[in-house]
Design a protein around this motif. Structure first.
Motif, PDB file in Angstrom:
ATOM      1  N   GLU A   1      22.752 -30.774  -6.167  1.00 48.84           N
ATOM      2  CA  GLU A   1      23.773 -31.729  -5.743  1.00 48.84           C
ATOM      3  C   GLU A   1      24.302 -31.436  -4.350  1.00 48.84           C
ATOM      4  OE1 GLU A   1      26.708 -31.596  -8.754  1.00 48.84           O
ATOM      5  OE2 GLU A   1      25.482 -32.601 -10.272  1.00 48.84           O
ATOM      6  N   GLU A   2      24.060 -30.228  -3.844  1.00 54.31           N
ATOM      7  CA  GLU A   2      24.517 -29.877  -2.503  1.00 54.31           C
ATOM      8  C   GLU A   2      23.625 -30.452  -1.404  1.00 54.31           C
ATOM      9  OE1 GLU A   2      24.768 -25.681  -2.350  1.00 54.31           O
ATOM     10  OE2 GLU A   2      26.451 -25.533  -3.761  1.00 54.31           O
ATOM     11  N   HIS A   3      22.454 -30.961  -1.766  1.00 61.37           N
ATOM     12  CA  HIS A   3      21.501 -31.461  -0.776  1.00 61.37           C
ATOM     13  C   HIS A   3      21.425 -32.977  -0.850  1.00 61.37           C
ATOM     14  CE1 HIS A   3      20.090 -27.329  -0.087  1.00 61.37           C
ATOM     15  NE2 HIS A   3      20.153 -27.188  -1.404  1.00 61.37           N
ATOM     16  N   LYS A   4      21.024 -33.565   0.272  1.00 62.43           N
ATOM     17  CA  LYS A   4      20.930 -35.021   0.375  1.00 62.43           C
ATOM     18  C   LYS A   4      19.561 -35.415   0.923  1.00 62.43           C
ATOM     19  CE  LYS A   4      25.896 -35.686   1.208  1.00 62.43           C
ATOM     20  NZ  LYS A   4      26.913 -36.245   2.126  1.00 62.43           N
ATOM     21  N   VAL A   5      19.138 -36.622   0.570  1.00 63.85           N
ATOM     22  CA  VAL A   5      17.888 -37.157   1.106  1.00 63.85           C
ATOM     23  C   VAL A   5      18.041 -37.388   2.605  1.00 63.85           C
ATOM     24  CG1 VAL A   5      16.311 -39.103   1.022  1.00 63.85           C
ATOM     25  CG2 VAL A   5      17.291 -38.204  -1.090  1.00 63.85           C
ATOM     26  N   GLY A   6      17.047 -36.984   3.370  1.00 68.00           N
ATOM     27  CA  GLY A   6      17.110 -37.084   4.817  1.00 68.00           C
ATOM     28  C   GLY A   6      17.480 -35.793   5.504  1.00 68.00           C
ATOM     29  N   GLU A   7      17.936 -34.815   4.747  1.00 69.94           N
ATOM     30  CA  GLU A   7      18.245 -33.502   5.314  1.00 69.94           C
ATOM     31  C   GLU A   7      16.975 -32.883   5.878  1.00 69.94           C
ATOM     32  OE1 GLU A   7      19.991 -29.211   3.668  1.00 69.94           O
ATOM     33  OE2 GLU A   7      20.120 -31.038   2.460  1.00 69.94           O
ATOM     34  N   VAL A   8      17.100 -32.195   7.002  1.00 73.96           N
ATOM     35  CA  VAL A   8      15.936 -31.670   7.717  1.00 73.96           C
ATOM     36  C   VAL A   8      15.971 -30.148   7.690  1.00 73.96           C
ATOM     37  CG1 VAL A   8      14.693 -31.600   9.909  1.00 73.96           C
ATOM     38  CG2 VAL A   8      15.840 -33.705   9.186  1.00 73.96           C
ATOM     39  N   VAL A   9      14.815 -29.557   7.375  1.00 75.10           N
ATOM     40  CA  VAL A   9      14.638 -28.103   7.408  1.00 75.10           C
ATOM     41  C   VAL A   9      13.834 -27.757   8.657  1.00 75.10           C
ATOM     42  CG1 VAL A   9      13.836 -26.073   6.155  1.00 75.10           C
ATOM     43  CG2 VAL A   9      14.596 -28.103   4.897  1.00 75.10           C
ATOM     44  N   THR A  10      14.347 -26.847   9.479  1.00 76.02           N
ATOM     45  CA  THR A  10      13.679 -26.443  10.717  1.00 76.02           C
ATOM     46  C   THR A  10      13.515 -24.930  10.745  1.00 76.02           C
ATOM     47  OG1 THR A  10      15.776 -26.237  11.940  1.00 76.02           O
ATOM     48  CG2 THR A  10      14.710 -28.416  11.920  1.00 76.02           C
ATOM     49  N   VAL A  11      12.776 -24.459  11.743  1.00 78.79           N
ATOM     50  CA  VAL A  11      12.566 -23.016  11.875  1.00 78.79           C
ATOM     51  C   VAL A  11      13.853 -22.303  12.271  1.00 78.79           C
ATOM     52  CG1 VAL A  11      10.115 -23.182  12.415  1.00 78.79           C
ATOM     53  CG2 VAL A  11      11.789 -23.351  14.256  1.00 78.79           C
ATOM     54  N   ALA A  12      14.826 -23.045  12.792  1.00 75.12           N
ATOM     55  CA  ALA A  12      16.097 -22.421  13.144  1.00 75.12           C
ATOM     56  C   ALA A  12      16.800 -21.865  11.909  1.00 75.12           C
ATOM     57  CB  ALA A  12      16.995 -23.427  13.852  1.00 75.12           C
ATOM     58  N   ASP A  13      16.500 -22.408  10.725  1.00 73.76           N
ATOM     59  CA  ASP A  13      17.090 -21.889   9.499  1.00 73.76           C
ATOM     60  C   ASP A  13      16.565 -20.503   9.147  1.00 73.76           C
ATOM     61  OD1 ASP A  13      18.400 -24.315   9.341  1.00 73.76           O
ATOM     62  OD2 ASP A  13      16.885 -25.207   8.010  1.00 73.76           O
ATOM     63  N   PHE A  14      15.452 -20.092   9.774  1.00 75.89           N
ATOM     64  CA  PHE A  14      14.857 -18.785   9.512  1.00 75.89           C
ATOM     65  C   PHE A  14      15.197 -17.779  10.611  1.00 75.89           C
ATOM     66  CE2 PHE A  14      12.631 -21.581   6.803  1.00 75.89           C
ATOM     67  CZ  PHE A  14      12.005 -20.843   5.812  1.00 75.89           C
ATOM     68  N   ALA A  15      16.201 -18.077  11.409  1.00 80.63           N
ATOM     69  CA  ALA A  15      16.531 -17.208  12.542  1.00 80.63           C
ATOM     70  C   ALA A  15      16.990 -15.827  12.081  1.00 80.63           C
ATOM     71  CB  ALA A  15      17.607 -17.862  13.413  1.00 80.63           C
ATOM     72  N   ASP A  16      17.699 -15.742  10.972  1.00 80.35           N
ATOM     73  CA  ASP A  16      18.222 -14.468  10.486  1.00 80.35           C
ATOM     74  C   ASP A  16      17.359 -13.845   9.396  1.00 80.35           C
ATOM     75  OD1 ASP A  16      20.368 -14.780  12.223  1.00 80.35           O
ATOM     76  OD2 ASP A  16      21.555 -15.876  10.718  1.00 80.35           O
ATOM     77  N   VAL A  17      16.176 -14.393   9.158  1.00 81.06           N
ATOM     78  CA  VAL A  17      15.295 -13.890   8.111  1.00 81.06           C
ATOM     79  C   VAL A  17      14.347 -12.854   8.713  1.00 81.06           C
ATOM     80  CG1 VAL A  17      13.544 -14.509   6.415  1.00 81.06           C
ATOM     81  CG2 VAL A  17      15.451 -16.059   6.866  1.00 81.06           C
ATOM     82  N   GLU A  18      14.234 -11.703   8.071  1.00 80.44           N
ATOM     83  CA  GLU A  18      13.357 -10.634   8.564  1.00 80.44           C
ATOM     84  C   GLU A  18      11.987 -10.646   7.909  1.00 80.44           C
ATOM     85  OE1 GLU A  18      15.337  -6.941   8.096  1.00 80.44           O
ATOM     86  OE2 GLU A  18      16.944  -7.393   9.528  1.00 80.44           O
ATOM     87  N   LYS A  19      11.907 -10.983   6.624  1.00 84.40           N
ATOM     88  CA  LYS A  19      10.651 -10.967   5.885  1.00 84.40           C
ATOM     89  C   LYS A  19      10.407 -12.332   5.247  1.00 84.40           C
ATOM     90  CE  LYS A  19       9.818  -6.458   6.321  1.00 84.40           C
ATOM     91  NZ  LYS A  19       8.573  -5.877   6.905  1.00 84.40           N
ATOM     92  N   VAL A  20       9.149 -12.750   5.238  1.00 86.91           N
ATOM     93  CA  VAL A  20       8.778 -14.020   4.618  1.00 86.91           C
ATOM     94  C   VAL A  20       7.500 -13.825   3.811  1.00 86.91           C
ATOM     95  CG1 VAL A  20       9.859 -15.481   6.366  1.00 86.91           C
ATOM     96  CG2 VAL A  20       7.497 -14.740   6.671  1.00 86.91           C
ATOM     97  N   ASP A  21       7.306 -14.733   2.846  1.00 87.87           N
ATOM     98  CA  ASP A  21       6.051 -14.828   2.113  1.00 87.87           C
ATOM     99  C   ASP A  21       5.333 -16.086   2.582  1.00 87.87           C
ATOM    100  OD1 ASP A  21       6.983 -12.643   0.725  1.00 87.87           O
ATOM    101  OD2 ASP A  21       7.680 -13.825  -0.990  1.00 87.87           O
ATOM    102  N   VAL A  22       4.046 -15.960   2.872  1.00 84.82           N
ATOM    103  CA  VAL A  22       3.265 -17.091   3.363  1.00 84.82           C
ATOM    104  C   VAL A  22       2.223 -17.458   2.304  1.00 84.82           C
ATOM    105  CG1 VAL A  22       1.777 -17.983   5.188  1.00 84.82           C
ATOM    106  CG2 VAL A  22       3.609 -16.376   5.746  1.00 84.82           C
TER     107      VAL A  22
END
Length: 206
Positions: free
Chosen positions: A89-110
């Motif tokens: 319920e916190e998210h809405k249609v049209g919301e955009v996910v970008t690489v800027a959201d990963f600015a503080d992330v150190e480790k990722v799974d690909v």
């Protein structure tokens, strides 16, 4: 927060860190990924969002998917994936996910699809040894024994044999994020990721 973003594998290169050490990195063009559908506990029984990535011509979109995108009010995309979230319920249609959201992330799974190798023998597929190549040996790259004699009179399940190799879902965990270029939507991760160039990958916060 949406913990995943979709991208396209560009290739590998090398960069230098702050200590002048050479770091091999994979360049991934990630996002922007627009949310095309939101699923909540009340409507669907679980919380998730649907994100899309990849350009596609309008004439190549079939009518059911065209109606799906028109209802959401977003541009048609080539790939769609669902991502679980804590509270839909916190998210809405049209919301955009970008690489800027990963600015503080150190480790990722690909997550990606490995390169297909076709039908391969046991030596290439499983790294097994061959037989002697000289002194009249007829056992060179052929499979050896695959079971016992009279009992259990069948081949046990799980025996490593020749077969289809590659072209399967592979997840490489805990890759370090070396650099993020928000202007060009690029994320550089240390090491190799599965798949060929221009292949679809999913980057998930570890």
């Amino acid at each position: 927060m949406i913990s995943m973003i979709l991208g396209r594998k560009i290739g590998m290169t090398q960069v230098w860190d702050e200590n002048d050490n050479v770091v091999p990195v994979t360049v991934i063009q990630a996002g922007p990924c627009a949310v095309s559908q939101v699923k909540t506990q009340a409507t669907d029984g679980y919380d998730a969002v649907q994100i899309g990535f990849g350009d596609i011509r309008a004439k190549n979109v079939n009518k059911p998917m065209a109606g799906h995108f028109a209802k959401a009010g977003v541009e048609p995309v080539r790939f769609l994936r669902e991502v679980r979230v804590e509270n839909g319920e916190e998210h809405k249609v049209g919301e955009v996910v970008t690489v800027a959201d990963f600015a503080d992330v150190e480790k990722v799974d690909v997550i990606g699809t490995s390169k297909g190798k076709g039908f391969q023998g046991r030596i290439k597929r499983w790294g097994q040894r061959r037989g002697p190549m000289t002194h009249g040996s007829h056992f060179q790259r052929h499979p050896g024994s695959i079971g016992q004699c009279a009992y259990p009179a069948r081949v046990l399940k799980g025996v490593k044999m020749a077969g289809h190799m590659g072209n399967e879902r592979v997840t490489v965990k805990n890759l370090s994020v070396v650099r993020i270029d928000a202007e060009q939507n690029l994320i550089l991760v240390k090491g190799a990721v599965p798949g060929a160039k221009n292949g679809l990958v999913a980057i998930r916060m570890a």
